[in-house]
Design a protein around this motif. Structure first.
Motif, mmCIF file in Angstrom:
data_model
loop_
_atom_site.group_PDB
_atom_site.id
_atom_site.type_symbol
_atom_site.label_atom_id
_atom_site.label_comp_id
_atom_site.label_asym_id
_atom_site.label_seq_id
_atom_site.Cartn_x
_atom_site.Cartn_y
_atom_site.Cartn_z
ATOM 1 N N ALA B 131 0.841 -1.191 0.000
ATOM 2 C CA ALA B 131 0.000 0.000 0.000
ATOM 3 C C ALA B 131 0.874 1.237 0.000
ATOM 4 O O ALA B 131 1.964 1.246 0.575
ATOM 5 C CB ALA B 131 -0.906 -0.008 1.224
ATOM 6 N N ALA B 132 0.402 2.270 -0.681
ATOM 7 C CA ALA B 132 1.122 3.538 -0.666
ATOM 8 C C ALA B 132 0.094 4.657 -0.626
ATOM 9 O O ALA B 132 -0.876 4.637 -1.384
ATOM 10 C CB ALA B 132 1.996 3.667 -1.911
ATOM 11 N N LEU B 133 0.307 5.616 0.290
ATOM 12 C CA LEU B 133 -0.581 6.764 0.327
ATOM 13 C C LEU B 133 -0.112 7.707 -0.771
ATOM 14 O O LEU B 133 0.845 8.448 -0.611
ATOM 15 C CB LEU B 133 -0.534 7.439 1.695
ATOM 16 C CG LEU B 133 -1.782 8.239 2.038
ATOM 17 C CD1 LEU B 133 -1.939 8.387 3.519
ATOM 18 C CD2 LEU B 133 -1.857 9.569 1.351
ATOM 19 N N THR B 162 0.350 2.898 10.550
ATOM 20 C CA THR B 162 0.307 3.624 11.821
ATOM 21 C C THR B 162 -0.172 5.041 11.538
ATOM 22 O O THR B 162 -0.142 5.501 10.397
ATOM 23 C CB THR B 162 1.690 3.688 12.471
ATOM 24 O OG1 THR B 162 2.601 4.278 11.544
ATOM 25 C CG2 THR B 162 2.198 2.303 12.845
ATOM 26 N N LEU B 163 -0.642 5.709 12.578
ATOM 27 C CA LEU B 163 -0.976 7.129 12.451
ATOM 28 C C LEU B 163 0.160 7.917 13.090
ATOM 29 O O LEU B 163 0.366 7.840 14.308
ATOM 30 C CB LEU B 163 -2.310 7.423 13.135
ATOM 31 C CG LEU B 163 -3.542 6.821 12.455
ATOM 32 C CD1 LEU B 163 -4.804 7.135 13.262
ATOM 33 C CD2 LEU B 163 -3.699 7.305 11.028
ATOM 34 N N GLU B 164 0.903 8.617 12.286
ATOM 35 C CA GLU B 164 2.028 9.401 12.798
ATOM 36 C C GLU B 164 1.532 10.810 13.103
ATOM 37 O O GLU B 164 0.942 11.474 12.264
ATOM 38 C CB GLU B 164 3.162 9.444 11.769
ATOM 39 C CG GLU B 164 3.725 8.076 11.403
ATOM 40 C CD GLU B 164 4.378 7.364 12.592
ATOM 41 O OE1 GLU B 164 5.088 8.040 13.362
ATOM 42 O OE2 GLU B 164 4.148 6.140 12.749
ATOM 43 N N ARG B 165 1.794 11.256 14.336
ATOM 44 C CA ARG B 165 1.278 12.562 14.746
ATOM 45 C C ARG B 165 2.244 13.673 14.372
ATOM 46 O O ARG B 165 3.448 13.544 14.553
ATOM 47 C CB ARG B 165 1.012 12.575 16.248
ATOM 48 C CG ARG B 165 -0.295 11.867 16.584
ATOM 49 C CD ARG B 165 -0.501 11.744 18.051
ATOM 50 N NE ARG B 165 0.496 10.867 18.657
ATOM 51 C CZ ARG B 165 0.557 10.633 19.953
ATOM 52 N NH1 ARG B 165 -0.294 11.240 20.784
ATOM 53 N NH2 ARG B 165 1.452 9.819 20.448
ATOM 54 N N THR B 166 1.663 14.744 13.866
ATOM 55 C CA THR B 166 2.515 15.886 13.549
ATOM 56 C C THR B 166 1.712 17.165 13.745
ATOM 57 O O THR B 166 0.486 17.158 13.730
ATOM 58 C CB THR B 166 3.065 15.768 12.111
ATOM 59 O OG1 THR B 166 3.902 16.895 11.858
ATOM 60 C CG2 THR B 166 1.969 15.753 11.083
ATOM 61 N N VAL B 181 2.379 3.849 5.927
ATOM 62 C CA VAL B 181 2.481 2.410 5.626
ATOM 63 C C VAL B 181 3.895 1.926 5.915
ATOM 64 O O VAL B 181 4.863 2.624 5.625
ATOM 65 C CB VAL B 181 2.134 2.139 4.150
ATOM 66 C CG1 VAL B 181 2.285 0.651 3.830
ATOM 67 C CG2 VAL B 181 0.723 2.606 3.839
ATOM 68 N N HIS B 182 3.997 0.754 6.525
ATOM 69 C CA HIS B 182 5.305 0.160 6.800
ATOM 70 C C HIS B 182 5.438 -1.128 6.007
ATOM 71 O O HIS B 182 4.705 -2.086 6.248
ATOM 72 C CB HIS B 182 5.451 -0.094 8.297
ATOM 73 C CG HIS B 182 5.268 1.173 9.093
ATOM 74 N ND1 HIS B 182 6.272 2.088 9.282
ATOM 75 C CD2 HIS B 182 4.162 1.708 9.678
ATOM 76 C CE1 HIS B 182 5.812 3.116 9.983
ATOM 77 N NE2 HIS B 182 4.532 2.912 10.234
ATOM 78 N N SER B 183 6.388 -1.135 5.101
ATOM 79 C CA SER B 183 6.467 -2.229 4.134
ATOM 80 C C SER B 183 6.802 -3.565 4.793
ATOM 81 O O SER B 183 6.473 -4.619 4.259
ATOM 82 C CB SER B 183 7.503 -1.918 3.054
ATOM 83 O OG SER B 183 8.776 -1.762 3.643
#
Lengths: 302, 279
Positions: B131-133, B162-166, B181-183
Motif C-alpha cells: 500500500a502507498a498513500l 500507523t498514524l504518525e502525529r505531527t 504504511v510500513h512495508s
C-alpha cells in the motif's frame, strides 16, 4: 464421387439414422457431458469437478492435469507440486490406452465447432482453400515448447483457443469468443480441417502421446469395401485411412495405425458395409490370401 | 531423368520446409513479443497470496482456476483475453474487492503447481503488493480531519499502517494523524484501498516493484549502523556552543546544561571534516 449424393446416404438406408450416427452421438454426449460436469459447479453449485482441462480435481480427490501445459511449465523452469504431476501421469496413461487424439474427438470442446465448420463446408459445397502441410502442427508444437523454454513463461496459453474456450465457458468468456470464431471461420472458408488437422499443437502433442495407443480403429472387414469414399469424405484426417483400408495387397494390416487418427468413429458410422470397428492395435494381421480387389464387385455403384 | 526428378523433389521438400518454418517462426516471434508485453503486471491487478515473482508465476501457473474456486469470498478472477495481464491467470482488484487474508490460505493450498508458493503458511507473511498513500492532497487526514478509515480496517493495524502525529501548522493548534504504511508488515491485501472514502482512493496497493524504492547498495543508514556496532561509526561530535532548552540534550552528550563530555581527541588518520568541528 462423380454423382452428387449425400455422404453417408447408403449407411443411412442400411443402418437407419441412429445406426449411422451412433459414434457421433456418443462423442457429442462425451464432449458435452464433460463440459457439463465442469459447468455443474459454477452454474448449479454442484462441485463434482473443480478447475478446467488444464488441471481439475474430481470429487476432491482425483487430480487430472493436461500434460502439454505441464510440460511447457517444466520447460519454463518450474517444478510443479506433486498433485499436478500425478494428474499428468494419469492423463498420459489414459490417452496411451484410449488413443492420444481421442482427446480431440471425445473431450475438446473446440472440436464441436470445427466439426460444424467441416459439416457446413460439405453441405454448402465450399471447396478449395489454402493448403499447407499437416505437419505444420508439429512445427507449432515445437515452437510453443521452445518459447516456453526461452521466455520462462507459458506463452502458448495466451493464444490457445482450446483452453481459452473451455476456460471461458467455465470462468467467463470475455473476448475469447472472437478467437474461437476466428478458428471457426478459418476452418469454414480458409482451410478445410485447418485448425484441428493442420495447426493445433494440443492435438499434435496428444497424437505423440498416442503413438502406441492400444485402442485403434480397425478396417477389419476391408474386403467388403465398395469404394464409396464416404469414410474419406467425413474423416478429419483422411490420409490415415488409406493404408489400413487399401493396404492388403502390400501386406499392411487393417489397423489404422496413424497417431493422427482421432478415434472419432465417424468412418464406422458412415460405412454401409460395416468395414470399420474399434479394436486393439495388436489385432493387426493382414489376412492371408485376401481376395484381390474382390470388394469392388460386391457393392460397386455405377 | 531419375536424378532430375529426385532433385525436383528435394527442392520442393526444402521449399515446403522453409515455408512452414517461416510461417511458424513469424507466429512464434509475434507470440514471444506479445508475451514480453504481458509480463508486466498492470498496477491495479494483484496476484493472490504467495504468488511467485511475475515472470516465474507466468511459467508456473497453468491457468486452472483452482485458487479462484477455493477462495471463500470469490475475490479472484481469471484474466480474460482483453485484460491487460496474461490470459487465464488469477488476480484481484483491491478497489473492487480486497483479499480477506484467510488464516488457512485456501487459494495457496488449492494451487497444484506451486505458482502460489506452498511455503507460505502464515498469511501475515504474504506480500501481494504494497500500500502507498499516493495522494496527500486529498487524503482527509492530511487535510487535518480524523478519517482514519484505512488505518482502522487494516488487518495488521498499528504495524502495517500507523498514524504518525505531527503539528498542524495551518491551524497552529491541532495535530494531524498521518496514515503511514510500513512495508515490513503490509501484506498488500488492499483493504485500505477498498475502504478509502474518497471518490478515488488516496491510498492504493501497487505491485511491490512499483511501490517500493531501493537504496543504493553502498548506502548505510547511520543510526542502524550505530545500533549494530554499539557505538557511533564517525568521530563523536563536539559540543555545539549554544544553549539548549531545559532538559534537552545532545544525542551524544549531556549538553551544556549537564556535565560536559570530555572533548574528543582528534583521531589520527581520520579526515578533519569527520571530526565534526568544521560546522
Amino acid at each position: 464421387m462423380s454423382e452428387t449424393r449425400k455422404i453417408g446416404a447408403d449407411a443411412l438406408t442400411s443402418k437407419g439414422w441412429l445406426g449411422a450416427h451412433k459414434w457421433l452421438l456418443l462423442r457429442r454426449a462425451s464432449q458435452l457431458g464433460i463440459l457439463a460436469l465442469f459447468l455443474l459447479g459454477p452454474w448449479a453449485g454442484l462441485w463434482l469437478i473443480k478447475g478446467n482441462l488444464a488441471y481439475s480435481l474430481t470429487l476432491a480427490t482425483l487430480p487430472l492435469t493436461d500434460p502439454y501445459v505441464l510440460l511447457q511449465s517444466l520447460l519454463a523452469g518450474h517444478v510443479p507440486e506433486k498433485l499436478a504431476l500425478i494428474g499428468a501421469a494419469l492423463v498420459t496413461g489414459l490417452y496411451v490406452a484410449a488413443g492420444g487424439r481421442a482427446y480431440c474427438a471425445w473431450v475438446c470442446p473446440l472440436n464441436m465447432l470445427t466439426d460444424l465448420a467441416a459439416w457446413l463446408r460439405r453441405r454448402l459445397g465450399i471447396k478449395g482453400g489454402a493448403h499447407f502441410s499437416r505437419n505444420t502442427r508439429y512445427w507449432i508444437l515445437a515452437m510453443t515448447l521452445l518459447l516456453a523454454a526461452s521466455t520462462g513463461t507459458i506463452v502458448w496459453e495466451m493464444l490457445n483457443p482450446v483452453s481459452m474456450l473451455q476456460r471461458g465457458l467455465i470462468f467467463g468468456l470475455g473476448l475469447a469468443w472472437s478467437i474461437v470464431l476466428a478458428v471457426f471461420l478459418f476452418d469454414l472458408f480458409v482451410s478445410p480441417d485447418g485448425w484441428c488437422g493442420h495447426l493445433c499443437p494440443v492435438g499434435a502433442f496428444y497424437s505423440l502421446i498416442g503413438k502406441a495407443s492400444l485402442l485403434r480403429v480397425n478396417a477389419m472387414q476391408r474386403a467388403a469395401c465398395n469404394d464409396c469414399m464416404d469414410c474419406f469424405a467425413v474423416c478429419p484426417e483422411p490420409q490415415v485411412i488409406k493404408p489400413a483400408l487399401k493396404g492388403h495387397t502390400k501386406g499392411i494390416g487393417p489397423v489404422i495405425d496413424s497417431n493422427n487418427c482421432t478415434n472419432c468413429g465417424r468412418c464406422i458410422d458412415v460405412c454401409s458395409k460395416d468395414v470399420f470397428g474399434f479394436g486393439s492395435r495388436f489385432n493387426n494381421k493382414a489376412e492371408v490370401g485376401a481376395p484381390q480387389r474382390g470388394a469392388t464387385a460386391l457393392g460397386n455403384r455405377s | 531423368m531419375e536424378a532430375t526428378s529426385n532433385n525436383q523433389n528435394r527442392r520442393q521438400f526444402l521449399l515446403d520446409v522453409a515455408k512452414t518454418a517461416c510461417g511458424v517462426g513469424m507466429l512464434g516471434l509475434g507470440l514471444g513479443l506479445y508475451a514480453r508485453q504481458a509480463r508486466a503486471l498492470p498496477p491495479a491487478a494483484i496476484r493472490p497470496p504467495g504468488a511467485l515473482a511475475e515472470q516465474d508465476f507466468q511459467g508456473a501457473c497453468i491457468r486452472c482456476g483452482m485458487c479462484v474456486r477455493d477462495c471463500p469470498y470469490n475475490i479472484l478472477e481469471l484474466a480474460r483475453p482483453e485484460d491487460d495481464l496474461a490470459t487465464g491467470t488469477p488476480y484481484f482488484v483491491a478497489r473492487d474487492i480486497p483479499c480477506e487474508m484467510c488464516e488457512d490460505i485456501p487459494c495457496v493450498k488449492a494451487c497444484p503447481t506451486g505458482a502460489l508458493d506452498h511455503q507460505l503458511t502464515d498469511i501475515n507473511k504474504a506480500r501481494m503488493g504494497l500500500a502507498a498513500l499516493v495522494d496527500q492532497e486529498t487524503c482527509l487526514n492530511f487535510l487535518g480531519l480524523r478519517c482514519d478509515v484505512c488505518y482502522r480496517v487494516c488487518p495488521v493495524i498499528d504495524k502495517a499502517i500507523t498514524l504518525e502525529r505531527t503539528h498542524n501548522v495551518r491551524t497552529t493548534r491541532h495535530t494531524m494523524f498521518l496514515p503511514t504504511v510500513h512495508s515490513e508488515h503490509c501484506t498488500g491485501c488492499g483493504k485500505c484501498e477498498k475502504s478509502c472514502v474518497l471518490e478515488v482512493a488516496a491510498i492504493k496497493v501497487f505491485p511491490i516493484r512499483l511501490a517500493k524504492g531501493e537504496l543504493g547498495a553502498h548506502y548505510l543508514i547511520g543510526w542502524e549502523e550505530q545500533r549494530k556496532a554499539g557505538e557511533s561509526l564517525v568521530a563523536p561530535e563536539i559540543e555545539h556552543q549554544y544553549n539548549l532548552p531545559e532538559g534537552y540534550k545532545y544525542e551524544q552528550g549531556p549538553g551544556l546544561s549537564g556535565e560536559a563530555a570530555p572533548p574528543a581527541a582528534a583521531q589520527p588518520g581520520v579526515p578533519k571534516a569527520l571530526h565534526g568541528d568544521q560546522l
